[in-house]
Design a protein around this motif. Sequence first.
Motif, PDB file in Angstrom:
ATOM      1  N   TRP A  76      -7.098 113.307  -7.905  1.00 54.26           N
ATOM      2  CA  TRP A  76      -7.714 114.490  -7.294  1.00 54.26           C
ATOM      3  C   TRP A  76      -7.734 114.381  -5.776  1.00 54.26           C
ATOM      4  N   LEU A  77      -8.069 113.215  -5.243  1.00 51.57           N
ATOM      5  CA  LEU A  77      -8.132 113.052  -3.792  1.00 51.57           C
ATOM      6  C   LEU A  77      -6.749 113.143  -3.157  1.00 51.57           C
ATOM      7  N   SER A  78      -5.725 112.625  -3.833  1.00 50.35           N
ATOM      8  CA  SER A  78      -4.357 112.680  -3.295  1.00 50.35           C
ATOM      9  C   SER A  78      -3.892 114.124  -3.141  1.00 50.35           C
ATOM     10  N   GLY A  79      -4.103 114.919  -4.197  1.00 48.14           N
ATOM     11  CA  GLY A  79      -3.668 116.309  -4.149  1.00 48.14           C
ATOM     12  C   GLY A  79      -4.376 117.115  -3.071  1.00 48.14           C
ATOM     13  N   PHE A  80      -5.694 116.971  -3.002  1.00 49.30           N
ATOM     14  CA  PHE A  80      -6.448 117.746  -2.016  1.00 49.30           C
ATOM     15  C   PHE A  80      -6.210 117.226  -0.604  1.00 49.30           C
ATOM     16  N   GLY A  81      -5.976 115.929  -0.452  1.00 48.63           N
ATOM     17  CA  GLY A  81      -5.651 115.380   0.864  1.00 48.63           C
ATOM     18  C   GLY A  81      -4.322 115.893   1.366  1.00 48.63           C
ATOM     19  N   ASN A  82      -3.316 115.948   0.494  1.00 48.17           N
ATOM     20  CA  ASN A  82      -2.004 116.473   0.857  1.00 48.17           C
ATOM     21  C   ASN A  82      -2.111 117.931   1.299  1.00 48.17           C
ATOM     22  N   SER A  83      -2.875 118.711   0.548  1.00 45.31           N
ATOM     23  CA  SER A  83      -3.025 120.127   0.883  1.00 45.31           C
ATOM     24  C   SER A  83      -3.784 120.324   2.186  1.00 45.31           C
ATOM     25  N   LEU A  84      -4.716 119.423   2.468  1.00 43.43           N
ATOM     26  CA  LEU A  84      -5.487 119.517   3.707  1.00 43.43           C
ATOM     27  C   LEU A  84      -4.592 119.349   4.933  1.00 43.43           C
ATOM     28  N   ILE A  85      -3.473 118.663   4.756  1.00 44.09           N
ATOM     29  CA  ILE A  85      -2.511 118.492   5.850  1.00 44.09           C
ATOM     30  C   ILE A  85      -1.536 119.668   5.912  1.00 44.09           C
ATOM     31  N   MET A  86      -0.962 120.042   4.754  1.00 45.17           N
ATOM     32  CA  MET A  86       0.135 120.998   4.728  1.00 45.17           C
ATOM     33  C   MET A  86      -0.307 122.456   4.836  1.00 45.17           C
ATOM     34  N   ALA A  87      -1.423 122.827   4.220  1.00 51.66           N
ATOM     35  CA  ALA A  87      -1.832 124.236   4.226  1.00 51.66           C
ATOM     36  C   ALA A  87      -2.100 124.756   5.640  1.00 51.66           C
ATOM     37  N   PRO A  88      -2.906 124.068   6.479  1.00 53.38           N
ATOM     38  CA  PRO A  88      -3.112 124.581   7.844  1.00 53.38           C
ATOM     39  C   PRO A  88      -1.823 124.638   8.658  1.00 53.38           C
ATOM     40  N   GLN A  89      -0.965 123.619   8.506  1.00 53.45           N
ATOM     41  CA  GLN A  89       0.297 123.607   9.242  1.00 53.45           C
ATOM     42  C   GLN A  89       1.151 124.818   8.872  1.00 53.45           C
ATOM     43  N   THR A  90       1.165 125.168   7.594  1.00 48.12           N
ATOM     44  CA  THR A  90       1.948 126.313   7.134  1.00 48.12           C
ATOM     45  C   THR A  90       1.371 127.624   7.640  1.00 48.12           C
TER      46      THR A  90
ATOM     47  N   ASP B 273      11.634 127.518  14.631  1.00 46.31           N
ATOM     48  CA  ASP B 273      12.298 126.429  13.924  1.00 46.31           C
ATOM     49  C   ASP B 273      11.253 125.648  13.117  1.00 46.31           C
ATOM     50  N   THR B 274      11.504 125.491  11.823  1.00 49.89           N
ATOM     51  CA  THR B 274      10.532 124.836  10.941  1.00 49.89           C
ATOM     52  C   THR B 274      11.010 123.463  10.463  1.00 49.89           C
ATOM     53  N   VAL B 275      11.998 122.902  11.147  1.00 47.21           N
ATOM     54  CA  VAL B 275      12.564 121.623  10.710  1.00 47.21           C
ATOM     55  C   VAL B 275      11.499 120.528  10.689  1.00 47.21           C
ATOM     56  N   ALA B 276      10.654 120.500  11.710  1.00 45.21           N
ATOM     57  CA  ALA B 276       9.626 119.449  11.792  1.00 45.21           C
ATOM     58  C   ALA B 276       8.636 119.563  10.634  1.00 45.21           C
ATOM     59  N   LEU B 277       8.229 120.803  10.333  1.00 38.42           N
ATOM     60  CA  LEU B 277       7.283 120.999   9.225  1.00 38.42           C
ATOM     61  C   LEU B 277       7.935 120.655   7.890  1.00 38.42           C
ATOM     62  N   GLU B 278       9.201 121.029   7.725  1.00 31.75           N
ATOM     63  CA  GLU B 278       9.903 120.712   6.487  1.00 31.75           C
ATOM     64  C   GLU B 278      10.061 119.203   6.321  1.00 31.75           C
ATOM     65  N   ALA B 279      10.298 118.495   7.440  1.00 30.85           N
ATOM     66  CA  ALA B 279      10.409 117.029   7.385  1.00 30.85           C
ATOM     67  C   ALA B 279       9.078 116.407   6.977  1.00 30.85           C
ATOM     68  N   LEU B 280       7.960 116.942   7.520  1.00 29.15           N
ATOM     69  CA  LEU B 280       6.628 116.458   7.139  1.00 29.15           C
ATOM     70  C   LEU B 280       6.371 116.728   5.656  1.00 29.15           C
ATOM     71  N   ALA B 281       6.731 117.936   5.204  1.00 27.64           N
ATOM     72  CA  ALA B 281       6.532 118.292   3.794  1.00 27.64           C
ATOM     73  C   ALA B 281       7.331 117.369   2.886  1.00 27.64           C
ATOM     74  N   PHE B 282       8.569 117.054   3.292  1.00 27.49           N
ATOM     75  CA  PHE B 282       9.402 116.174   2.474  1.00 27.49           C
ATOM     76  C   PHE B 282       8.833 114.761   2.439  1.00 27.49           C
ATOM     77  N   ALA B 283       8.335 114.291   3.596  1.00 27.44           N
ATOM     78  CA  ALA B 283       7.755 112.949   3.654  1.00 27.44           C
ATOM     79  C   ALA B 283       6.536 112.842   2.742  1.00 27.44           C
ATOM     80  N   LEU B 284       5.678 113.861   2.773  1.00 25.63           N
ATOM     81  CA  LEU B 284       4.500 113.851   1.904  1.00 25.63           C
ATOM     82  C   LEU B 284       4.902 114.007   0.435  1.00 25.63           C
ATOM     83  N   ALA B 285       5.979 114.783   0.203  1.00 23.30           N
ATOM     84  CA  ALA B 285       6.440 114.973  -1.175  1.00 23.30           C
ATOM     85  C   ALA B 285       6.939 113.673  -1.787  1.00 23.30           C
ATOM     86  N   ILE B 286       7.429 112.764  -0.949  1.00 20.63           N
ATOM     87  CA  ILE B 286       7.866 111.454  -1.461  1.00 20.63           C
ATOM     88  C   ILE B 286       6.687 110.735  -2.117  1.00 20.63           C
TER      89      ILE B 286
END
Length: 317
Positions: free
Chosen positions: A154-168, A196-209
């Motif tokens: 639960w903490l992993s999922g909500f932590g990931n979203s706490l990073i990606m949702a505001p950035q998006t 250009d969203t390359v930086a955000l996509e790179a962050l999303a991919f890194a977190l997706a790993i």
Amino acid sequence: MWLQVMEKENTSSLEGFILVGFSDRPHLELILFVVVLSFYLLTLLGNVTIILLSALDSRLHTPMYFFLANLSFLDMCFTTGSIPQMLYNLWSPDKTISYVGCAIQLYFVLALGGVECVLLAVMAYDRYAAVCKPLHYTVIMHPRLCGQLASVAWLSGFGNSLIMAPQTLMLPRCGHRRVDHFLCEMPALIGMACVDTVALEALAFALAIFIILAPLILILISYGYIARAVLRIKSAAGRRKAFNTCSSHLIVVSLFYGTIIYMYLQPANTYSQDQGKFLTLFYTIVTPSVNPLIYTLRNKDVKEAVKKVLGKGSIDV
């Protein structure tokens, strides 16, 4: 001048969004409304049943059903966070969603999707312990560890979203409000950006790993050990029992990861909106509704628990 542009962008953003959804196929909207509503009711009924049975029947007070109850609660939250808005947009000519509503929906879709990735890996580890370490299973999967593993998911999922949702949400959209989707999902919102969203996509991919690929690797490793252990079982009945124990979880993993990898592990410029819509529709309404059926149809313990609970109810009446 720059401040005026930013103020205009912020004002347009706060006006909300238009969820295009399937409005380009109006003949499908009524059919989809009936289908989505049916699956939603089936999801609520099936998952509430599993949660209640896991709580009421002492035979189901095991790690496997503890994690399954977590998965059922997760599926209920996931569908409730997206389907009511989808039903409203399918039924009504109004396709709008407020900025706050979109932000909340994006946050919970990302969070709960991440939770499910990690939780499925935790469930695979539980099956590994049950099949490969049967004599030590109760020692390994003690209640404290089960609680800790569920908390990590639960903490992993909500932590990931706490990073990606505001950035998006903070991406400049140059006044664009039309989301070519039926919910506020990250790939669709990134596709609206006018920068250009390359930086955000790179962050999303890194977190997706960490959120998607690492749990998938752990699942595959767990089932590699399970397959080796099953092949060593001499009796056909023993192999069949071990297979039945794990097959339901494998089906759920295949359904979930098959769609989630396509959605979140490809560049935005190769993302097909039409395919994305139907795949999202699949893992948003189909997977959560069939999960209870997959886990219960092949499970004698759950069937016996249903009979026990229904039997008690008839006696009490």
